[in-house]
Design a protein around this motif. Structure first.
Motif, PDB file in Angstrom:
ATOM      1  N   SER A 154       0.828  -1.214   0.000  1.00 50.26           N
ATOM      2  CA  SER A 154       0.000   0.000   0.000  1.00 50.26           C
ATOM      3  C   SER A 154       0.857   1.257   0.000  1.00 50.26           C
ATOM      4  O   SER A 154       0.544   2.238  -0.676  1.00 50.26           O
ATOM      5  N   TYR A 155       1.950   1.217   0.754  1.00 51.50           N
ATOM      6  CA  TYR A 155       2.828   2.387   0.843  1.00 51.50           C
ATOM      7  C   TYR A 155       3.604   2.614  -0.454  1.00 51.50           C
ATOM      8  O   TYR A 155       4.076   3.719  -0.705  1.00 51.50           O
ATOM      9  N   SER A 156       3.720   1.547  -1.263  1.00 45.87           N
ATOM     10  CA  SER A 156       4.489   1.648  -2.505  1.00 45.87           C
ATOM     11  C   SER A 156       3.622   2.038  -3.692  1.00 45.87           C
ATOM     12  O   SER A 156       4.140   2.160  -4.813  1.00 45.87           O
ATOM     13  N   MET A 157       2.329   2.206  -3.493  1.00 49.48           N
ATOM     14  CA  MET A 157       1.462   2.638  -4.587  1.00 49.48           C
ATOM     15  C   MET A 157       1.543   4.150  -4.769  1.00 49.48           C
ATOM     16  O   MET A 157       1.817   4.883  -3.822  1.00 49.48           O
ATOM     17  N   ARG A 158       1.279   4.601  -5.959  1.00 50.55           N
ATOM     18  CA  ARG A 158       1.238   6.030  -6.221  1.00 50.55           C
ATOM     19  C   ARG A 158       0.083   6.677  -5.467  1.00 50.55           C
ATOM     20  O   ARG A 158      -0.938   6.024  -5.210  1.00 50.55           O
ATOM     21  N   PRO A 159       0.221   7.938  -5.068  1.00 49.57           N
ATOM     22  CA  PRO A 159      -0.761   8.566  -4.168  1.00 49.57           C
ATOM     23  C   PRO A 159      -2.213   8.427  -4.612  1.00 49.57           C
ATOM     24  O   PRO A 159      -3.087   8.139  -3.806  1.00 49.57           O
TER      25      PRO A 159
ATOM     26  N   SER B 185       1.920  -3.691  -6.590  1.00 54.56           N
ATOM     27  CA  SER B 185       1.460  -3.489  -5.215  1.00 54.56           C
ATOM     28  C   SER B 185      -0.062  -3.506  -5.145  1.00 54.56           C
ATOM     29  O   SER B 185      -0.653  -4.094  -4.230  1.00 54.56           O
ATOM     30  N   ALA B 186      -0.717  -2.863  -6.109  1.00 52.48           N
ATOM     31  CA  ALA B 186      -2.178  -2.855  -6.144  1.00 52.48           C
ATOM     32  C   ALA B 186      -2.725  -4.265  -6.325  1.00 52.48           C
ATOM     33  O   ALA B 186      -3.738  -4.637  -5.704  1.00 52.48           O
TER      34      ALA B 186
END
Length: 581
Positions: A104-109, A321-322
């Motif tokens: 989740s932290y590695s996904m784009r904002p 990541s998603a």
């Protein structure tokens, strides 16, 4: 000459003048704070109601229960199963939850904003309904997922390949469910950590894997230690999963063995209490270990100076990541609910959904069943009453802890300890303690709504205090102090300043506590009476009777009630309200 008795000082006063002075000093110090002292006494009594009877039964009659526990024939199997479940679920939950948080932290904002709440959804589904959903998916004979797998060239036979009733899959299920708790802790820790330290490592030549293991994870040590202890305690105290899944294969852990002993007549209170004592001692040990491990948290301070997320996130990494987050949410939340819906709409559970034969007759049968309607009424009554009591009680305790510098010193310390104690004791053990306490002839509350309300208030007290203390701390002292400097009485400040400013946080906390209470199963099962059953207990009874279509409908009904509570929580507290679950 006879001694003058009237002028001779009392022996105790003469020998211990300091003791008398100390007692007078303590009395004078406590006098202005007597309402808070009374609150401390009430809170302590409330929390110790289930704990004291549990240990009293175990050690009474010359520790007869403990002696018979040592000689219990299946003690070794029960102990091994409990520890294996705890350790196995801890490993699965920590690895999976940490991976989900990093994903989740590695996904784009923009993508993160849409998907970051999804791993929390398994916590929203009521625990009994969640287990039943996995049964409908992975039962070896009729499970929808197993039927689909057997249709592939890789598997064949009349059953399997997954048997959710085996101990190995119970461990996997428990760890998968607890991964949502780990995700909340670790993801919050990652957001608070910032990206500056990892970026500095990358600038100095460290690769992403090296930066993860040498920078990010070490700085997350407090979060990882705290979450691992919490998850291990939750795994050791698991009751719903082992009870519904393990009974078919005759698998017992401590909590289910205690339930078996309490369900037999006459109830062997001493042996059942003794069985829970090692689990209670282990919980205390783990809490002490947690406290000492995090004693010097300054070593792990890692808040970045930059308020912007200036990481260079690739589209490929964000997409992968998603996919990880969506895969977990699909397996842990969406598929169980979909399986429940198929069973509820089918004439019977066959393992193969037939869209042409779908019917709503089971919904009509459930909604017209007086027993189920009474269970709905009981669920709403005891849950709402529990919320109405525990929210104000939690607010008062939060104020005492927040203003500890203005309180008589023992008051906030004792309140803080008592308010957090129900978190350290597995909920199932508290349920047995309430069962033993309320079954006493001198109390006579067993099987009543009053007994459930008292138990609900006790187990929800830590959540109420934690949520509302966070709300008060977010307001800060300047606003409240400005009111008092302007001449307002503390009560006026409380009602005209604090409550209006904190109403959104209080409402969100009340909604979250309501959600947790509608989920509650273990304590409700142990305190149920002939006319006092909540929805989770009725679902369990229907499941035991094999009426799976009705079970599915009741599970959907519980999920709808929970969904309404979550919607209210998000309406008042925003998307972050789900993190309080």
């Amino acid at each position: 000459m006879a001694p003058d008795l009237q002028t001779r000082p009392a022996p105790e006063a003469a020998d211990h003048p300091d003791r008398s002075t100390a007692i007078i000093r303590v009395g004078r110090a406590a006098r202005p704070h007597w309402p808070w002292v009374l609150l401390t006494v009430v809170t302590t009594a409330l929390v110790l109601v289930p704990v004291i009877p549990l240990q009293w039964q175990a050690w009474s009659d010359g520790a007869d229960g403990m002696r018979r526990l040592v000689g219990m024939s299946d003690l070794q199997n029960v102990a091994v199963n409990t520890l294996t479940l705890g350790i196995g679920a801890l490993v699965v939950g920590m690895v999976l939850g940490t991976v989900l948080a990093l994903a989740s932290y590695s996904m784009r904002p923009r993508l993160r904003k849409k998907l970051e709440f999804l791993p929390v959804l398994p916590m929203v589904v009521p625990s009994v309904a969640h287990v039943v959903g996995f049964v409908f998916l992975f039962s070896p004979e009729n499970g929808y997922a197993n039927t689909l797998l057997r249709a592939t060239p890789f598997f064949d036979g009349a059953s399997g390949p997954i048997n959710v009733y085996t101990f190995e899959w119970i461990v996997v299920y428990t760890g998968t469910h607890l991964a949502a708790f780990v995700y909340l802790f670790v993801y919050t820790g990652l957001r608070n950590l910032g990206s500056d330290y990892a970026l500095a490592a990358r600038v100095n030549g460290a690769g992403p894997v090296r930066a993860l293991f040498t920078i990010t994870l070490p700085l997350l040590r407090p979060t990882l230690v705290y979450s691992s202890v919490v998850v291990f305690l939750l795994a050791l105290g698991q009751f719903t999963g082992p009870l519904l899944l393990g009974r078919r294969e005759g698998l017992d852990v401590v909590t289910t063995k205690m339930y078996t002993l309490s369900a037999e007549y006459p109830v062997d209170y001493q042996l059942a209490s003794a069985l829970g004592t090692p689990l209670l001692l282990l919980a205390i040990f783990l809490v002490i270990f947690q406290t000492r491990s995090l004693a010097n948290q300054n070593r792990f301070v890692g808040q970045g100076a930059s308020s912007l997320d200036n990481r260079q996130l690739t589209s490929t990494g964000s997409a992968v990541s998603a996919c990880i987050v969506l895969a977990y949410t699909t397996i842990a939340a969406f598929l169980p609910l979909l399986a429940i819906a198929f069973v509820g709409l089918s004439p019977y559970w066959s393992g193969t959904p037939s869209f042409g034969a779908m019917t709503t007759e089971h919904f009509s049968a459930v909604l017209n069943d007086p027993q189920i309607l009474q269970a709905v009424t009981t669920t709403l009554t005891v849950s709402l009453t529990g919320v109405a009591i525990v929210i104000p009680l939690g607010m008062l305790i939060s104020l005492a802890i927040y203003n500890r510098d203005r309180m008589w010193r023992p008051v906030p310390a004792v309140l803080d300890l008592m308010a957090n104690m129900p978190l350290t004791v597995p909920a199932a053990l508290l349920g047995f303690g309430f069962l033993f306490a309320f079954s006493h002839p001198g109390i006579g509350l067993y099987g009543s709504q009053t007994s459930m309300i008292i138990a609900y208030v006790t187990i929800m007290l830590p959540y109420s205090v934690r949520y509302q203390l966070a709300t008060i701390m977010s307001l800060g002292r300047p606003t409240l102090e400005a009111s008092q400097v302007s001449g307002a009485h503390p009560l006026r400040t409380f009602f005209q300043v604090l409550l209006p400013l904190a109403r959104a946080g209080i409402a969100s906390s009340a909604a979250i506590v309501f959600v947790l209470l509608t989920h509650e199963f273990g304590v409700s099962l142990l305190l149920r009476g002939p006319t006092t059953k909540v929805l989770s207990v009725v679902l369990f009874d229907e499941y035991g009777g094999g009426t799976y279509a009705q079970v599915a409908v009741i599970a959907l009904l519980m999920t709808v009630v929970t969904g309404l509570g979550v919607a209210l929580a998000m309406a008042f507290g925003g998307r972050r309200a789900l993190e309080r679950l």
